[in-house]
Motif scaffolding. Sequence first.
Motif, mmCIF file in Angstrom:
data_model
loop_
_atom_site.group_PDB
_atom_site.id
_atom_site.type_symbol
_atom_site.label_atom_id
_atom_site.label_comp_id
_atom_site.label_asym_id
_atom_site.label_seq_id
_atom_site.Cartn_x
_atom_site.Cartn_y
_atom_site.Cartn_z
ATOM 1 N N SER A 1 23.642 -36.766 38.428
ATOM 2 C CA SER A 1 23.934 -36.001 39.637
ATOM 3 C C SER A 1 25.184 -35.175 39.468
ATOM 4 N N THR B 1 24.482 -32.172 37.465
ATOM 5 C CA THR B 1 23.697 -31.226 38.248
ATOM 6 C C THR B 1 24.580 -30.440 39.207
ATOM 7 N N TYR B 2 25.394 -31.184 39.976
ATOM 8 C CA TYR B 2 26.278 -30.501 40.918
ATOM 9 C C TYR B 2 27.222 -29.557 40.178
ATOM 10 N N LEU C 1 24.686 -26.668 37.751
ATOM 11 C CA LEU C 1 23.773 -25.908 38.585
ATOM 12 C C LEU C 1 24.450 -25.519 39.891
ATOM 13 N N GLY C 2 25.139 -26.515 40.476
ATOM 14 C CA GLY C 2 25.771 -26.290 41.779
ATOM 15 C C GLY C 2 26.820 -25.200 41.723
ATOM 16 N N ASN D 1 24.851 -25.225 47.501
ATOM 17 C CA ASN D 1 25.094 -26.094 46.365
ATOM 18 C C ASN D 1 24.675 -27.529 46.709
ATOM 19 N N LEU E 1 20.477 -29.246 46.221
ATOM 20 C CA LEU E 1 20.567 -30.071 45.021
ATOM 21 C C LEU E 1 20.448 -31.548 45.360
ATOM 22 N N SER E 2 21.041 -31.956 46.476
ATOM 23 C CA SER E 2 20.932 -33.356 46.878
ATOM 24 C C SER E 2 19.469 -33.699 47.139
ATOM 25 N N LEU F 1 17.852 -33.995 43.794
ATOM 26 C CA LEU F 1 18.321 -35.201 43.117
ATOM 27 C C LEU F 1 17.715 -36.443 43.748
ATOM 28 N N ILE G 1 18.156 -36.727 37.000
ATOM 29 C CA ILE G 1 17.271 -35.815 37.739
ATOM 30 C C ILE G 1 15.811 -36.189 37.483
#
Lengths: 696, 696
Positions: free
Chosen positions: B197, B200-201, B204-205, B447, B451-452, B455, B696
């Motif tokens: 996570s 990812t944040y 990507l975020g 963001n 994404l959350s 995820l 992910i």
Amino acid sequence: MDAVRQPKRSGAFAALDTMMPVVWIFVSAVSGLKAEDGGMEELTTEKEAEESHRQDSVNLLTFILLLTLTILTIWLFKHRRVRFLHETGLAMIYGLLVGVILRYGIPATSYHNKTPPSCSLKEGPVSTLLLNVSGKFFEYTLKGEINSREIHNVEQNDMLRKVTFDPEVFFNILLPPIIFHAGYSLKKRHFFRNLGSIITYAFLGTAISCFVIGNLMYGVVKLMQVVGQLTDKFYYTDCLFFGAIISATDPVTVLAIFNELHADGDLYALLFGESVMNDAVAIVLSSSIVAYQPSGANTHMFDASAFFKSVGVFLGIFSGSFVMGAATGVVTALVTKFTKLHCFPLLETALFFLMSWSTFLLAEACGFTGVVAVLFCGITQAHYTYNNLSAESTIRTKQLFEVLHFLAENFIFSYMGLALFTFQNHIFSPIFIIGAFLAIFIGRAFNIYPLSFLLNLGRRHKIKGNFQHMMMFAGLRGAMAFALAIRDTATYARQMMFTTTLLIVFFTVWVFGGGTTPMLSWLHISVGVDPDQDAGPCGDSFQVLQGDGPQAEGQSKTKQESAWLFRLWYTFDHNYLKPILTHSGPPLTSTLPAYCGPLASCLTSPQAYENHEQLRDHDSDFRNDSDLTFTFGDTAITANGASGGGADAAGGSGWSANGKRSGSTSEEALERELDSREQELLSRGTRLVFPIEDHI
Amino acid sequence: MDAVRQPKRSGAFAALDTMMPVVWIFVSAVSGLKAEDGGMEELTTEKEAEESHRQDSVNLLTFILLLTLTILTIWLFKHRRVRFLHETGLAMIYGLLVGVILRYGIPATSYHNKTPPSCSLKEGPVSTLLLNVSGKFFEYTLKGEINSREIHNVEQNDMLRKVTFDPEVFFNILLPPIIFHAGYSLKKRHFFRNLGSIITYAFLGTAISCFVIGNLMYGVVKLMQVVGQLTDKFYYTDCLFFGAIISATDPVTVLAIFNELHADGDLYALLFGESVMNDAVAIVLSSSIVAYQPSGANTHMFDASAFFKSVGVFLGIFSGSFVMGAATGVVTALVTKFTKLHCFPLLETALFFLMSWSTFLLAEACGFTGVVAVLFCGITQAHYTYNNLSAESTIRTKQLFEVLHFLAENFIFSYMGLALFTFQNHIFSPIFIIGAFLAIFIGRAFNIYPLSFLLNLGRRHKIKGNFQHMMMFAGLRGAMAFALAIRDTATYARQMMFTTTLLIVFFTVWVFGGGTTPMLSWLHISVGVDPDQDAGPCGDSFQVLQGDGPQAEGQSKTKQESAWLFRLWYTFDHNYLKPILTHSGPPLTSTLPAYCGPLASCLTSPQAYENHEQLRDHDSDFRNDSDLTFTFGDTAITANGASGGGADAAGGSGWSANGKRSGSTSEEALERELDSREQELLSRGTRLVFPIEDHI
């Protein structure tokens, strides 16, 4: 674009920017690639800045790797118990090697063979110059005068000039942590016991050394004039200046070996105290000599009023710096006492660090000497603030400064090695160098032997012949002499001094530093003395080894009387300063007169009643050696208290929280101290003998 | 005098010299007092240098006293448990106050009203200029372009310009210790558990946030053009650049409060990991955008090849920096493992410090990003080297970097306050500022929430709504955004960005930072979770609070399969890297194939057999939280060993010193881990489930 255009500043660390003053950005690259487009111009500047930034990173990286290598070799040497070469000597060797590589190994990279464009002005060098390029103004700052022969091959010594640090870096970044650490880690008991001798050696001795060396060197300079070896001016004041900078002895190398071998504590204190204090004296002395500016035309001859002015400057700067350092220490002590900052060790450590640093800045801002102020700040912090810190902060602060000191020291020594080959303006004059070597030995001898003789007239525990020889031998020159010499290398005389100082440092660190261990055994100086066990009767350990019995007890009466000044100070410190500034010491309610009652109980911390003994214990943890006060307090209670374990209770009851007892408290405390085990031997003669036996 | 004449360089600390770039020495004083005598000239220069040196000391002293004041107030706030204002907010307020005083309180001291002499050149600005004054050459360096209206009142903004630091100072001195500390003090277990996570944040975020903000701001800029509020160029790439720098969230303020309140460990890990990693991403992203230079005339429109080049630059810089940081960490680990440096904690700490610093320089020298390298170096040092350090050095290194980090951070924040009033080229554009405030919230929302959601599709322990809101709320902007914005303030667009960034930092730190505690309780996020007790089943604590039962066990099978990459890494790390690089982990003799026997026993430290468990205990001391490996090892042995207290013996016998066992060891270790108490819940489904549940 009407803003101040800041080209990206170079400098891996900004400090670097100054350390490597010449970021001689490739001129032709700029003047060649000039495009009409503003964007292109920006791009070029950016690339240039990037390149120079990268170069700076590489340079600093070289130093860091050098230090890393030094550390690894130090470890190897320690591991294999090699003692003929100390880490400082090692750092210098590595520095030398890198210097040789930089000087001879790297071919001159000729990015450009052009001379930078020049422009004429009749006004003379100004600090800021504006350049008008078709209506746009650019700001330039003066870097310095440039040798006319250097103009045409700027790129050749580019690399060498890059690794040349700003001399002020030594004074402003590297020396303060070293000196502060020296003050902070002072072994107070041995130091104070020998305070008189230390001050004598440091003040009188350094002055003697300075004048002896200065006069001898003036003779050498005259000789050089006769032989025709001197090509430029070299005044008497220059000689004295050289005497001052070369009189600063280095506390590092010898004492590290002493520490490792646990050599005699008193000799350690004498050497340590002398070399730390004489650094301070040498700084102030050298600036006083610079300040010596006789009126009239003949600016380099003796002039009584200018001389007294210089003496005044010396006293003014020294006492000013002393007061500055002590004041910051006291303020820190008060802040740590009256806030509960010790609940947050991180804040406490940060505050301690900032306050100690601000001493330096404060002194510099007021025109005093920051390095000297930092020394006394360190001593004050250790004496007062240290008692108020939390247990965690005591360790933290100690370790923080230890690391800083270690890094700074090794950096200076490896830089010294580097400087021999990379400094651009060396002047090697064989006569001057040989003369200087002779002069420093004669100067040191005139310092140590006569003063020891005089001191021995007053000292109960004489400074033996072998101690005197060891002190003579241990007069290494190190970081301070170097820093003072590199500070100004503008004139011919100063350049010659710098070169000579560098060679003296190399020689003394390698030869005398390496010879310390053999010398100790050759002089039959006791090693393996555990400093913690050395808390017996003063100086007893070496007296027994020397085969001398304890000195006549009749003497102690005179001692005691001549020590009245110190006694007064001790009483004052113990009864008033310690209780006001720290959590330790007797409660003020018992030491101040009764009418000060409310004020006293306001200033006395609750811990003074409660944790009195406990805090003293803290205090002693650090120094591997008991603190002056602690020694007294501890032994007093051992003598008074019914049980040894009940020290806490005894302390509490002895100074219980009433505001009535006053006046005689100091006497009582003293008397209790005199009953102590530690002072047993001395107290036979009189009940008011002081543990500080050493004075002129 | 044919040497390079170095005028005494200013700078209480040399760094200062760069920090306060304009030491605008009083020009008229020089040009006025020009005497024919060389001595007089020297004197004047010296006095000037002294004056400017003193001024520098005063300036730095101001900062130090500001920090001291901040520390004392922090203490007071902590003491009184005030939480509405964090120390960083406080530092900014003090900075603001001093800025106001400097700006409006001090009358412009007009030492001279003259314009510095100027000279013309058609060639354009070169970096080095020579000035010919009646045959003597002086070297000048380019400081920058100067606004024509500023030429005539240089002394008026003298004071203000003095306190303006070189932006590179932030990047090169202040950020590295902050970022290194973040990496070094990472709570590994929570971090690795949420690694998927976090990445990812962070990647990507941040990219999403950057593009959303960039595009919104482009709209705002277009609007400004329409309204006529835009007076200079503002390109799309500028908007994207703004998006990148403002996407760097600050780990400091919120997390300090989380730490104090012992807020939920997983939320902490998510926020901490995200904000630390996204700093790295934002740096690299912003330099990739700067590197985006489409070919052809129209340099600010979209160009696919330039875009992909930028992406390549991003990947190159990021991975290069990562490798650099990891490599230095590995080298340090090897050095500390194969030397007995731990016998000398001071040497060890110094080496650790130097190696960590050299990462930064190495990366900069190679053209990568030092700050990013330092982050990964910190993580590597914590994961490997930390296990090899002596007990004393583990504490020393931790505390050293803690103090450095604390000082650097507070310095940055108080400087930010100061910059609002002392920075010379602010451009306050209401539309841009309002637009930016809106854009960062929208960007953050784009963001976090999408994404959350994504995820949560993969996560077994969902990121709950209140966690998402908290993450949304906790997107403060701080030191990194400021440092990126101040790095280049040359153009109109950059100046506007800088002003806006400053205001955003103020607002978010004060309002959101102060609102953290109320927000936590409003969102019903559990506080008071003792991180040491939080070592139960993953995420259990908050799931119970949320009223959700444990997730379906059937899922874990899929989890396990998709985690194969991480599993591979873990096995490799545990079986090979840890044993090679540290004293902990299973002996290599048992993990490497038999034919590697001699190599394996050469690489395995004797401690790996003996002190295996003991060293693991060390490891856990520091983090207040058990290490990944430690948790596994510990619980494995608890499950296997007959008695809990006999862990040492069990560990020793499990991996006894034979070189025969190979191949299956990793599987065995894994299986043992799976028996552990910690993994009980998960291991019901399968015996090969991994503790890292998050991806992910």
